[in-house]
Scaffold this motif. Sequence first.
Motif, PDB file in Angstrom:
ATOM      1  N   TYR A   1       0.838  -1.198   0.000  1.00 37.53           N
ATOM      2  CA  TYR A   1       0.000   0.000   0.000  1.00 37.53           C
ATOM      3  C   TYR A   1       0.874   1.249   0.000  1.00 37.53           C
ATOM      4  CZ  TYR A   1      -3.514  -3.374   1.377  1.00 37.53           C
ATOM      5  OH  TYR A   1      -4.328  -4.470   1.416  1.00 37.53           O
ATOM      6  N   LYS A   2       0.275   2.358  -0.475  1.00 38.31           N
ATOM      7  CA  LYS A   2       0.918   3.673  -0.421  1.00 38.31           C
ATOM      8  C   LYS A   2      -0.002   4.625   0.329  1.00 38.31           C
ATOM      9  CE  LYS A   2       3.342   3.336  -4.833  1.00 38.31           C
ATOM     10  NZ  LYS A   2       3.497   3.922  -6.177  1.00 38.31           N
ATOM     11  N   VAL A   3       0.577   5.449   1.183  1.00 39.31           N
ATOM     12  CA  VAL A   3      -0.157   6.500   1.873  1.00 39.31           C
ATOM     13  C   VAL A   3       0.281   7.821   1.257  1.00 39.31           C
ATOM     14  CG1 VAL A   3      -0.549   7.683   4.063  1.00 39.31           C
ATOM     15  CG2 VAL A   3      -0.356   5.182   4.007  1.00 39.31           C
ATOM     16  N   LYS A   4      -0.713   8.641   0.901  1.00 32.41           N
ATOM     17  CA  LYS A   4      -0.442   9.937   0.284  1.00 32.41           C
ATOM     18  C   LYS A   4      -1.101  11.022   1.114  1.00 32.41           C
ATOM     19  CE  LYS A   4      -0.800   7.466  -4.058  1.00 32.41           C
ATOM     20  NZ  LYS A   4      -1.584   7.303  -5.292  1.00 32.41           N
ATOM     21  N   ARG A   5      -0.472  12.200   1.135  1.00 34.56           N
ATOM     22  CA  ARG A   5      -0.957  13.302   1.976  1.00 34.56           C
ATOM     23  C   ARG A   5      -0.851  14.618   1.227  1.00 34.56           C
ATOM     24  NH1 ARG A   5       2.442  13.774   7.097  1.00 34.56           N
ATOM     25  NH2 ARG A   5       3.856  14.909   5.757  1.00 34.56           N
ATOM     26  N   SER A   6      -1.697  15.556   1.622  1.00 34.05           N
ATOM     27  CA  SER A   6      -1.662  16.906   1.070  1.00 34.05           C
ATOM     28  C   SER A   6      -2.311  17.853   2.071  1.00 34.05           C
ATOM     29  CB  SER A   6      -2.439  16.955  -0.254  1.00 34.05           C
ATOM     30  OG  SER A   6      -2.452  18.269  -0.767  1.00 34.05           O
ATOM     31  N   THR A   7      -2.044  19.123   1.924  1.00 34.69           N
ATOM     32  CA  THR A   7      -2.741  20.125   2.734  1.00 34.69           C
ATOM     33  C   THR A   7      -3.922  20.707   1.963  1.00 34.69           C
ATOM     34  OG1 THR A   7      -1.173  21.802   2.021  1.00 34.69           O
ATOM     35  CG2 THR A   7      -0.740  20.726   4.140  1.00 34.69           C
ATOM     36  N   THR A   8      -4.113  20.257   0.725  1.00 34.06           N
ATOM     37  CA  THR A   8      -5.283  20.631  -0.074  1.00 34.06           C
ATOM     38  C   THR A   8      -5.821  19.367  -0.733  1.00 34.06           C
ATOM     39  OG1 THR A   8      -3.941  21.115  -2.017  1.00 34.06           O
ATOM     40  CG2 THR A   8      -4.437  22.960  -0.553  1.00 34.06           C
ATOM     41  N   SER A   9      -7.082  19.347  -1.015  1.00 35.61           N
ATOM     42  CA  SER A   9      -7.690  18.173  -1.620  1.00 35.61           C
ATOM     43  C   SER A   9      -7.203  17.971  -3.050  1.00 35.61           C
ATOM     44  CB  SER A   9      -9.213  18.328  -1.617  1.00 35.61           C
ATOM     45  OG  SER A   9      -9.825  17.189  -2.155  1.00 35.61           O
ATOM     46  N   GLY A  10      -6.780  16.753  -3.367  1.00 38.38           N
ATOM     47  CA  GLY A  10      -6.464  16.398  -4.739  1.00 38.38           C
ATOM     48  C   GLY A  10      -5.022  16.507  -5.187  1.00 38.38           C
ATOM     49  N   SER A  11      -4.158  17.110  -4.412  1.00 34.74           N
ATOM     50  CA  SER A  11      -2.758  17.256  -4.851  1.00 34.74           C
ATOM     51  C   SER A  11      -1.837  16.501  -3.900  1.00 34.74           C
ATOM     52  CB  SER A  11      -2.373  18.734  -4.927  1.00 34.74           C
ATOM     53  OG  SER A  11      -2.571  19.365  -3.674  1.00 34.74           O
TER      54      SER A  11
ATOM     55  N   THR B   1      -2.819  22.664  11.080  1.00 36.31           N
ATOM     56  CA  THR B   1      -3.050  22.363   9.670  1.00 36.31           C
ATOM     57  C   THR B   1      -3.970  21.162   9.526  1.00 36.31           C
ATOM     58  OG1 THR B   1      -0.846  23.185   9.122  1.00 36.31           O
ATOM     59  CG2 THR B   1      -1.890  21.754   7.505  1.00 36.31           C
ATOM     60  N   VAL B   2      -4.903  21.248   8.586  1.00 35.17           N
ATOM     61  CA  VAL B   2      -5.748  20.104   8.242  1.00 35.17           C
ATOM     62  C   VAL B   2      -5.045  19.346   7.120  1.00 35.17           C
ATOM     63  CG1 VAL B   2      -7.969  19.364   7.315  1.00 35.17           C
ATOM     64  CG2 VAL B   2      -7.858  21.281   8.925  1.00 35.17           C
ATOM     65  N   TYR B   3      -4.825  18.057   7.327  1.00 38.26           N
ATOM     66  CA  TYR B   3      -4.161  17.212   6.334  1.00 38.26           C
ATOM     67  C   TYR B   3      -5.179  16.294   5.663  1.00 38.26           C
ATOM     68  CZ  TYR B   3       0.175  18.735   8.518  1.00 38.26           C
ATOM     69  OH  TYR B   3       1.210  19.494   9.013  1.00 38.26           O
ATOM     70  N   HIS B   4      -5.019  16.116   4.363  1.00 39.78           N
ATOM     71  CA  HIS B   4      -5.874  15.249   3.552  1.00 39.78           C
ATOM     72  C   HIS B   4      -5.071  13.986   3.232  1.00 39.78           C
ATOM     73  CE1 HIS B   4      -8.572  18.725   2.379  1.00 39.78           C
ATOM     74  NE2 HIS B   4      -7.507  19.327   2.900  1.00 39.78           N
ATOM     75  N   TYR B   5      -5.658  12.820   3.482  1.00 33.46           N
ATOM     76  CA  TYR B   5      -4.978  11.541   3.242  1.00 33.46           C
ATOM     77  C   TYR B   5      -5.790  10.667   2.298  1.00 33.46           C
ATOM     78  CZ  TYR B   5      -1.811  12.295   7.200  1.00 33.46           C
ATOM     79  OH  TYR B   5      -0.858  12.786   8.056  1.00 33.46           O
ATOM     80  N   VAL B   6      -5.086   9.910   1.448  1.00 33.00           N
ATOM     81  CA  VAL B   6      -5.662   8.825   0.659  1.00 33.00           C
ATOM     82  C   VAL B   6      -4.688   7.655   0.716  1.00 33.00           C
ATOM     83  CG1 VAL B   6      -7.011  10.299  -0.907  1.00 33.00           C
ATOM     84  CG2 VAL B   6      -4.669   9.666  -1.518  1.00 33.00           C
ATOM     85  N   VAL B   7      -5.195   6.466   0.435  1.00 28.12           N
ATOM     86  CA  VAL B   7      -4.384   5.250   0.410  1.00 28.12           C
ATOM     87  C   VAL B   7      -4.642   4.551  -0.916  1.00 28.12           C
ATOM     88  CG1 VAL B   7      -3.936   3.033   1.549  1.00 28.12           C
ATOM     89  CG2 VAL B   7      -4.594   5.028   2.916  1.00 28.12           C
TER      90      VAL B   7
END
Length: 108
Positions: free
Chosen positions: A41-51, A73-79
């Motif tokens: 798996y990969k974990v991805k993060r951003s401080t804005t949605s989608g990037s 800061t609000v962090y956005h995560y996807v896996v």
Amino acid sequence: ISELEIYGVSIPSAPTGVNLSNQGAGNVTIGWSAVPTAASYKVKRSTTSGSYITIAGDLTSLSFQGTGLNPQTVYHYVVSATNEAGDGPDSAEVLTNDGYAQWLVGMA
């Protein structure tokens, strides 16, 4: 092409059940449900949605500990799941809480 199959192996689906827990003191735990065809798996993060940028890859567990986070800061995560056929799509996005705002509310 919506799905690619290499030697009988399909690209894995997006992980489901992505959730955040143990938020506090600049840390968060990201968890998700297993994808049957995933090798890692990969974990991805951003401080804005989608990037998103990948912050952890080749994970074989179903969780990841994020550290050193700014509580303001609000962090956005996807896996995403990966196997020999390639990377699957990203999961639904989950967001951290704004710890600083919660702290201010708690002080009132």
